[in-house]
Design an enzyme around this catalytic site. Structure first.
Site, PDB file in Angstrom:
ATOM      1  N   GLN A 208       0.822  -1.206   0.000  1.00 59.73           N
ATOM      2  CA  GLN A 208       0.000   0.000   0.000  1.00 59.73           C
ATOM      3  C   GLN A 208       0.860   1.262   0.000  1.00 59.73           C
ATOM      4  O   GLN A 208       0.337   2.362  -0.134  1.00 59.73           O
ATOM      5  CB  GLN A 208      -0.896   0.023   1.242  1.00 59.73           C
ATOM      6  CG  GLN A 208      -1.898  -1.100   1.319  1.00 59.73           C
ATOM      7  CD  GLN A 208      -2.588  -1.160   2.666  1.00 59.73           C
ATOM      8  OE1 GLN A 208      -2.566  -2.172   3.336  1.00 59.73           O
ATOM      9  NE2 GLN A 208      -3.216  -0.069   3.086  1.00 59.73           N
ATOM     10  N   PHE A 239      -5.844  -3.751   3.854  1.00 61.22           N
ATOM     11  CA  PHE A 239      -6.410  -3.443   5.170  1.00 61.22           C
ATOM     12  C   PHE A 239      -5.385  -2.887   6.156  1.00 61.22           C
ATOM     13  O   PHE A 239      -5.579  -2.987   7.368  1.00 61.22           O
ATOM     14  CB  PHE A 239      -7.081  -4.686   5.767  1.00 61.22           C
ATOM     15  CG  PHE A 239      -7.949  -5.439   4.813  1.00 61.22           C
ATOM     16  CD1 PHE A 239      -9.032  -4.828   4.208  1.00 61.22           C
ATOM     17  CD2 PHE A 239      -7.678  -6.763   4.479  1.00 61.22           C
ATOM     18  CE1 PHE A 239      -9.832  -5.514   3.302  1.00 61.22           C
ATOM     19  CE2 PHE A 239      -8.459  -7.457   3.576  1.00 61.22           C
ATOM     20  CZ  PHE A 239      -9.540  -6.825   2.991  1.00 61.22           C
ATOM     21  N   GLU A 243       0.966  -1.965   4.466  1.00 63.99           N
ATOM     22  CA  GLU A 243       1.537  -0.618   4.524  1.00 63.99           C
ATOM     23  C   GLU A 243       3.023  -0.685   4.859  1.00 63.99           C
ATOM     24  O   GLU A 243       3.868  -0.230   4.090  1.00 63.99           O
ATOM     25  CB  GLU A 243       0.795   0.236   5.542  1.00 63.99           C
ATOM     26  CG  GLU A 243       1.280   1.677   5.540  1.00 63.99           C
ATOM     27  CD  GLU A 243       0.409   2.602   6.365  1.00 63.99           C
ATOM     28  OE1 GLU A 243       0.887   3.715   6.680  1.00 63.99           O
ATOM     29  OE2 GLU A 243      -0.734   2.243   6.699  1.00 63.99           O
ATOM     30  N   ARG A 321      -4.088   7.747  17.480  1.00 67.99           N
ATOM     31  CA  ARG A 321      -5.415   7.829  16.850  1.00 67.99           C
ATOM     32  C   ARG A 321      -6.477   7.170  17.726  1.00 67.99           C
ATOM     33  O   ARG A 321      -7.648   7.563  17.686  1.00 67.99           O
ATOM     34  CB  ARG A 321      -5.384   7.188  15.461  1.00 67.99           C
ATOM     35  CG  ARG A 321      -6.649   7.476  14.675  1.00 67.99           C
ATOM     36  CD  ARG A 321      -6.409   7.547  13.196  1.00 67.99           C
ATOM     37  NE  ARG A 321      -7.589   8.051  12.494  1.00 67.99           N
ATOM     38  CZ  ARG A 321      -7.557   8.811  11.423  1.00 67.99           C
ATOM     39  NH1 ARG A 321      -6.403   9.176  10.906  1.00 67.99           N
ATOM     40  NH2 ARG A 321      -8.667   9.215  10.848  1.00 67.99           N
ATOM     41  N   ARG A 353      -7.074  -1.354   9.213  1.00 71.22           N
ATOM     42  CA  ARG A 353      -8.220  -0.528   8.834  1.00 71.22           C
ATOM     43  C   ARG A 353      -8.848   0.188  10.045  1.00 71.22           C
ATOM     44  O   ARG A 353      -9.431  -0.446  10.920  1.00 71.22           O
ATOM     45  CB  ARG A 353      -9.247  -1.421   8.155  1.00 71.22           C
ATOM     46  CG  ARG A 353     -10.301  -0.706   7.340  1.00 71.22           C
ATOM     47  CD  ARG A 353     -11.136  -1.732   6.597  1.00 71.22           C
ATOM     48  NE  ARG A 353     -12.071  -1.134   5.668  1.00 71.22           N
ATOM     49  CZ  ARG A 353     -12.859  -1.851   4.862  1.00 71.22           C
ATOM     50  NH1 ARG A 353     -12.795  -3.176   4.883  1.00 71.22           N
ATOM     51  NH2 ARG A 353     -13.694  -1.255   4.036  1.00 71.22           N
ATOM     52  N   GLU A 724     -12.663   3.339   5.980  1.00 69.89           N
ATOM     53  CA  GLU A 724     -12.503   2.921   7.374  1.00 69.89           C
ATOM     54  C   GLU A 724     -13.739   3.077   8.255  1.00 69.89           C
ATOM     55  O   GLU A 724     -14.014   2.209   9.086  1.00 69.89           O
ATOM     56  CB  GLU A 724     -11.328   3.686   7.990  1.00 69.89           C
ATOM     57  CG  GLU A 724     -10.000   3.307   7.396  1.00 69.89           C
ATOM     58  CD  GLU A 724      -8.840   4.106   7.981  1.00 69.89           C
ATOM     59  OE1 GLU A 724      -7.764   3.525   8.157  1.00 69.89           O
ATOM     60  OE2 GLU A 724      -9.022   5.305   8.261  1.00 69.89           O
TER      61      GLU A 724
END
Length: 780
Positions: A208, A239, A243, A321, A353, A724
């Site tokens: 990703q 998902f 990454e 987050r 995700r 998301e």
């Protein structure tokens, strides 16, 4: 669409099929493992550690080297550059162990063979001896060992928590343990490295984040970034698991390709993939909250402890987050939220995700549930009482105003369309009559901020080329993993140029076409890349308009792009004809585009700013039936209403909502990760790790888009992100299960059902409540 804020086509007319859908169905979509292998390709397999913590005292690879088909071996000594692939640049994540073992399944070496089976068999021939130490596996052990990470924790605060708790008439303290999740992408990790001249390497990587793979591999090889090219046509799901994690495989392939001067491919089997790669972070959240008799929250104090694994990876952003979504849709007058990231001797957890947001939302909803059961109220009423509301109840714990709030309208519309009140009353009556099967219902809202909290990542790029026949080649920095990003970006360009979608072809995302691209993550793939592509299209459109105006001797505002044609004053000329004439007149027919999200700010040290460009809003109502003798359950019905602004493609958006919800439901109900006392992951295959099946889907599943919504922020077409937010809507299933469990104790106690709510955990929660309440319903 002159200013990026309007959409000339009716929403349903934009519901075109995914650009590769027919190829997915027919099996002709080409993934990396489908590509013809270059002559002389070697196949790699990792040799993995058998312990979770300790040091290697002896490494004997003679049997590996002598195994059939083996061409050679790669160890840490073969790495020409820096033996580190850390996403944070902290230098704490070696590609291959140099003697220290940090988790069970850590790559120690790699073997290269003439075929994949030979490499896999040979990798298991190694004789490794260890000096083993007791691993630290979970949050409790990490706390006891003082295992803090290398980065500072985050605190979000507003008001005075101590004063708020003291002033609140009612207080509750509790804890929730939130499980992790395996990405379980359909296409596993895979990379193919092809060596070139002058130390160059071409990498086909299922990632990703091609730019991160490029940068990390360059460091590992000890070369400049321009010597590493990364191409990604498509992935079979990501998902978040693709990454940072693809770097492990791409870097090994690159090192081996350089050593042996031959193409190298690596594709681990599912067991090794699940053992080597990171998961969704699991959290333990301790909370104290003060509230009033009407259910309004006065103060929240919470600590979010996370199992991060052996290295930092993306844990800083994920844990941050989680705090930034721990308010969900609710205003906390006094609040203090703190992260406690912990280092453990397990695989390094990574993006998934929602990126920590789902864990924050689960914690917020647990607190709402606690208040509702303490007061004997419908949890939906408690939710409504605490919604953000202007003018004096709209500031988040990180001091950003919620200026686009449509949460109440979303919830009330779903409440009416799902007949929530009538169904809840019927369920209460049925539960009173039914001794074994208990039902539950829950309606849960989700507010979700959109943008990367790291400001520099909020940028996108694109490259657009128009050929003499009028066909268009489009490339952008986003990656296609089945979510339909390429389709949406192509639609935006087609609309801007006024041409048929069939004229546009998108090619593999490539670091040598669009440099320094941000990851396709955080739900901002379309926001960033479609805006960049639109910018490139406008540049070309302006050149063509200027040429057409000069050609006909009219003002530029007399040039109008229509469908497949251009009107120049009184003349109308076909698109392809105009392009051909522009070429002959030496008008440049290629352009780059760029976009950066405006208005963002974030000061992590102070814990304040405006990190989100806008918010999305959604709600889901779920109904379940639970067999209280076994703990087994079925999700009977789910109604979803999701805000996607003015949808770029309603068909794709609905698919993302459905898929996101089911993935979230799996995380919260059946998907359980389990490490034993020696730090070995025991749920490392489909036989031991249960993702949702088709038979687990809600028997009635109604998904609607809020057709009246329009993004107040100037996004492309006034659309909103969709990837998301739907994951968190599955908290409604957990809420419904909790109600069914609580019914066994006449709703007198909160269910405190920790996810994943497997049938075993549901049954245990029922037994716990029954132990706490005698048969007359009197609290012991």
């Amino acid at each position: 669409m002159a200013d990026g804020s309007t959409n000339p086509l009716a929403a349903e007319a934009r519901a075109v099929a995914h650009e590769s859908a027919h190829k997915h169905v027919a099996g002709t979509a080409e993934f990396i493992d489908d590509m013809p292998e270059p002559a002389g390709t070697l196949h790699a397999a990792f040799g993995l550690s058998a312990i979770a913590s300790g040091t290697i005292t002896a490494l004997d690879l003679s049997a590996v080297a002598a195994a059939p088909g083996v061409v050679g071996i790669v160890t840490a000594a073969d790495i020409p550059g820096r033996n580190d692939m850390s996403a944070s640049g902290s230098g704490d994540d070696p590609l291959l162990s140099t003697g220290e073992i940090r988790y069970c399944g850590q790559p120690v070496f790699a073997v290269l063979a003439t075929d994949r089976d030979a490499a896999r068999r040979a990798a298991r021939c190694a004789r490794i001896t260890y000096d083993e130490t007791l691993p630290v596996v979970d949050v409790a052990a990490a706390r006891a060992a003082g295992r803090g990470p290398s980065f500072p924790p985050l605190t979000l605060a507003r008001g005075s928590v101590e004063d708020g708790l003291a002033a609140a008439p009612l207080t509750i303290a509790g804890r929730i343990a939130i499980g992790g999740q395996e990405h379980f992408y359909l296409e596993g990790q895979v990379a193919l490295a092809v060596p070139g001249e002058d130390g160059e390497v071409l990498l086909y990587s299922a990632t990703q984040h091609p730019s991160e793979v490029q940068e990390a591999v360059a460091h590992i090889l000890g070369v400049a970034a321009h010597a590493v090219r990364v191409h990604v046509r498509r992935m079979g799901g990501g998902f978040g698991g693709k990454e940072t994690q693809p770097t492990i495989f791409a870097a090994l392939a690159a090192v081996a390709a350089r050593k042996f001067r031959r193409p190298v491919k690596i594709r681990p089997d599912r067991d090794d993939d699940m053992t080597i790669t990171g998961k969704r972070h699991d959290f333990v959240v301790d909370y104290a909250l003060g509230f009033h008799e009407d259910g309004r929250i006065e103060a929240v104090d919470a600590v979010f402890a996370a199992r991060c694994g052996h290295s930092e990876d993306l844990s800083r952003g994920v844990t941050d987050r989680a705090l930034m979504h721990a308010d969900n849709a609710y205003f906390y007058p006094h609040v203090r939220l703190r992260t406690e990231p912990l280092r453990t001797d397990t695989v390094s957890n990574t993006a998934f995700r929602g990126y920590g947001g789902p864990q924050g939302v689960v914690a917020a909803e647990r607190m709402i549930e606690e208040i509702a059961y303490a007061l004997g109220r419908d949890p939906l009423d408690i939710r409504k009482a605490n919604f953000y509301a202007a003018p004096d109840r709209n500031e988040t714990p990180y001091h950003q105003d919620v200026h686009d709030n449509i949460m109440l309208r979303i919830v009330e519309e779903l409440e009416a369309s799902s007949h929530y009140r009538a169904r809840r009353a019927a369920i209460l009556a049925e539960n009173a009559r039914s001794p074994v099967v208990k039902r539950g219902i829950g309606l849960v809202p989700v507010k979700y901020g959109i943008s990367f909290s790291k400001k520099a990542m909020n940028q996108g790029g694109a490259l657009l080329a128009v050929y003499r026949d009028g066909s268009v080649h489009l490339n952008h920095g986003g990656t296609e993993m089945g979510q339909g990003l390429n389709t949406k970006v192509a639609q935006v360009v087609a609309d801007e140029l006024g041409i048929a979608l069939a004229r546009i072809r998108l090619t593999a995302t490539a670091t040598d076409k669009v440099p320094n691209a941000s990851p396709t993550a955080g739900s901002v793939g379309a926001d960033l890349n479609a805006m960049a592509a639109q910018d490139a299209a406008r540049t070309l459109k302006a050149r063509l308009a200027a040429f057409a105006a000069e050609r006909a001797g009219v003002a530029e505002d007399a040039v109008v792009f229509e469908h497949e044609a251009v009107r120049i004053g009184a003349e109308r000329i076909g698109w392809a004809e105009l392009v051909g004439e522009a070429y002959m007149a030496r008008v440049p027919l290629s352009a780059t585009g760029f976009y950066r999200t405006p208005g963002l700010s974030w000061d992590r040290k102070a814990g304040r700013g405006s990190p989100y460009f806008y918010f999305t809003y959604g709600a889901a109502c779920a109904e379940v039936a639970v067999d209280t003798l076994t703990g087994e359950y079925a999700v009977e019905r789910v109604d979803v209403l999701q805000d996607v602004g003015r949808s770029l493609n309603p068909a794709i958006d609905r698919g993302q909502i459905e898929g996101g919800f089911i993935q979230g439901m799996g995380w919260l109900t059946t998907e359980e990760l389990w490490w034993d006392g020696k730090g070995r992951l025991r749920t490392h295959a489909p036989s031991t790790y249960k993702i949702p099946l088709a038979s687990d889907r809600p028997r009635v599943f109604e998904v609607r888009l809020a057709a009246w919504s329009e993004n107040m922020a100037p996004t492309v077409g006034r659309s909103k992100a969709v990837g998301e937010p739907p994951v968190m809507l599955a908290v409604s299933v957990l809420e419904a299960l909790g109600m069914a469990v609580a019914s066994t104790a006449d709703y007198r106690l909160p269910p405190r059902l920790d996810p994943p709510a497997t049938p075993e955990r549901v049954l245990a929660a029922i037994e716990r409540l029954r132990r706490d309440v005698d048969f007359a319903g009197v609290l012991l």
